[in-house]
Design a protein around this motif. Structure first.
Motif, PDB file in Angstrom:
ATOM      1  N   ALA A   9      10.403   2.638  -5.665  1.00 23.43           N
ATOM      2  CA  ALA A   9       8.964   2.506  -4.765  1.00 23.43           C
ATOM      3  C   ALA A   9       9.496   3.751  -4.456  1.00 23.43           C
ATOM      4  O   ALA A   9       7.983   4.955  -4.624  1.00 23.43           O
ATOM      5  N   LEU A  10      10.483   4.503  -3.798  1.00 26.27           N
ATOM      6  CA  LEU A  10       9.895   5.972  -4.028  1.00 26.27           C
ATOM      7  C   LEU A  10       9.307   7.079  -5.278  1.00 26.27           C
ATOM      8  O   LEU A  10       8.994   8.240  -4.480  1.00 26.27           O
ATOM      9  N   LEU A  23      -1.672  12.655   2.653  1.00 25.12           N
ATOM     10  CA  LEU A  23      -1.624  10.671   1.888  1.00 25.12           C
ATOM     11  C   LEU A  23      -2.838  11.432   2.692  1.00 25.12           C
ATOM     12  O   LEU A  23      -3.610  10.340   1.955  1.00 25.12           O
ATOM     13  N   THR A  24      -3.239  10.778   3.763  1.00 26.12           N
ATOM     14  CA  THR A  24      -4.110  10.174   4.800  1.00 26.12           C
ATOM     15  C   THR A  24      -5.383  10.596   4.665  1.00 26.12           C
ATOM     16  O   THR A  24      -6.752  10.157   4.901  1.00 26.12           O
ATOM     17  N   ALA A  60       2.922   9.824  -6.459  1.00 31.28           N
ATOM     18  CA  ALA A  60       1.187  10.020  -5.519  1.00 31.28           C
ATOM     19  C   ALA A  60       1.142  11.221  -4.597  1.00 31.28           C
ATOM     20  O   ALA A  60       0.340  11.422  -4.325  1.00 31.28           O
ATOM     21  N   ALA A  61       2.228  11.362  -4.206  1.00 29.11           N
ATOM     22  CA  ALA A  61       2.574  12.474  -2.831  1.00 29.11           C
ATOM     23  C   ALA A  61       1.952  14.227  -3.664  1.00 29.11           C
ATOM     24  O   ALA A  61       1.336  14.483  -2.943  1.00 29.11           O
ATOM     25  N   GLU A 114       0.873  -1.204   0.089  1.00 25.80           N
ATOM     26  CA  GLU A 114       0.024  -0.128   0.506  1.00 25.80           C
ATOM     27  C   GLU A 114       0.809   1.062  -0.051  1.00 25.80           C
ATOM     28  O   GLU A 114       2.069   1.399   0.633  1.00 25.80           O
ATOM     29  N   GLN A 115       0.526   2.374  -0.515  1.00 31.03           N
ATOM     30  CA  GLN A 115       1.102   3.714  -0.243  1.00 31.03           C
ATOM     31  C   GLN A 115       1.475   3.861   0.699  1.00 31.03           C
ATOM     32  O   GLN A 115       2.718   4.636   1.302  1.00 31.03           O
ATOM     33  N   LEU A 116       0.652   3.905   1.545  1.00 30.92           N
ATOM     34  CA  LEU A 116       0.696   4.443   3.448  1.00 30.92           C
ATOM     35  C   LEU A 116       2.238   2.951   4.297  1.00 30.92           C
ATOM     36  O   LEU A 116       3.290   4.550   4.012  1.00 30.92           O
TER      37      LEU A 116
END
Length: 224
Positions: free
Chosen positions: A172-173, A221-222, A179-180, A92-94
């Motif tokens: 992944a970073l 993100l959250t 995404a961020a 998951e992204q988180l």
């Protein structure tokens, strides 16, 4: 780097070792297309089946990516990197951002105590490139520049294990930075405090600045 004609004993293992050397040395760059099976067989002095088996083994290890009808590309520079990419595709992204926070906060702290004058210059140069990419409203360039800044911080730790881990984590970073950026919309997260603390040799301030940066991203993100 030129390829050597393989000896007759353990041909597949020898070919695997030579192909791996081309990858790890950078002779075949990341995301670059490697020579065709026919070309490799001629250079190595082995049959195409031997090359095919070696490529299959490196594909299974995650170092190469065979694309039907297109060719074979370098996917990772080590087995660790290949395994990490496979695992992170399922994350998951988180989860990725939480691991990224741990890496970057520790990188900033260590960099502040170990950086050289050259490291400081490199970090400042990467920071300027990051700012220019943002001002130019170039998302792709900004992602690459942001990652380059954090890579410069990681290199300033002079911890080879941490540097290798960060480099293996870079794919992944790259995705998490993208995404961020999407979730933050027009918000901008300054990294000047990280650079200043590292240049000043203030490990506590560097750690605090790195943590604040990542907390900003995680909150965004959250809440998105």
């Amino acid at each position: 780097m030129s390829l050597r004609t393989a000896q007759r004993a353990s041909l597949v293992d020898q070919v695997i070792d030579q192909l791996k050397e081309q990858i790890t040395s950078g002779s075949w760059p990341m995301n670059g297309k490697i020579p065709t099976e026919t070309v490799l067989a001629e250079q190595l002095g082995v049959g195409r089946n031997t090359v095919r088996e070696a490529v299959r083994a490196l594909t299974h290890a995650g170092l190469l990516d065979c694309r039907q009808g297109d060719g074979t590309y370098v996917r990772a520079t080590s087995e660790l990197s290949g395994a990490m990419l496979r695992r992170l595709r399922q994350a998951e992204q988180l989860e990725i951002l939480e691991v990224r926070r741990a890496l970057e906060v520790e990188s900033a702290r260590l960099a502040a105590t170990r950086r050289t004058d050259d490291d400081i210059l490199t970090i400042e140069a990467r920071l300027s490139e990051r700012d220019r990419a943002w001002e130019a409203d170039d998302p792709e360039a900004f992602v690459e520049a942001d990652l380059a800044f954090h890579m410069a911080v990681a290199h300033a730790t002079h911890n080879l294990v941490l540097i290798d881990l960060y480099e293996d984590f870079s794919a992944a970073l790259r995705a998490s930075i993208t995404a961020a950026g999407t979730s933050l919309n027009a918000s901008y997260i300054p990294h000047d405090a990280i650079a200043r603390a590292i240049a000043a040799g203030d490990a506590t301030a560097a750690e605090r600045a790195g943590h604040a940066c990542m907390e900003h991203i995680l909150i965004a993100l959250t809440e998105s």
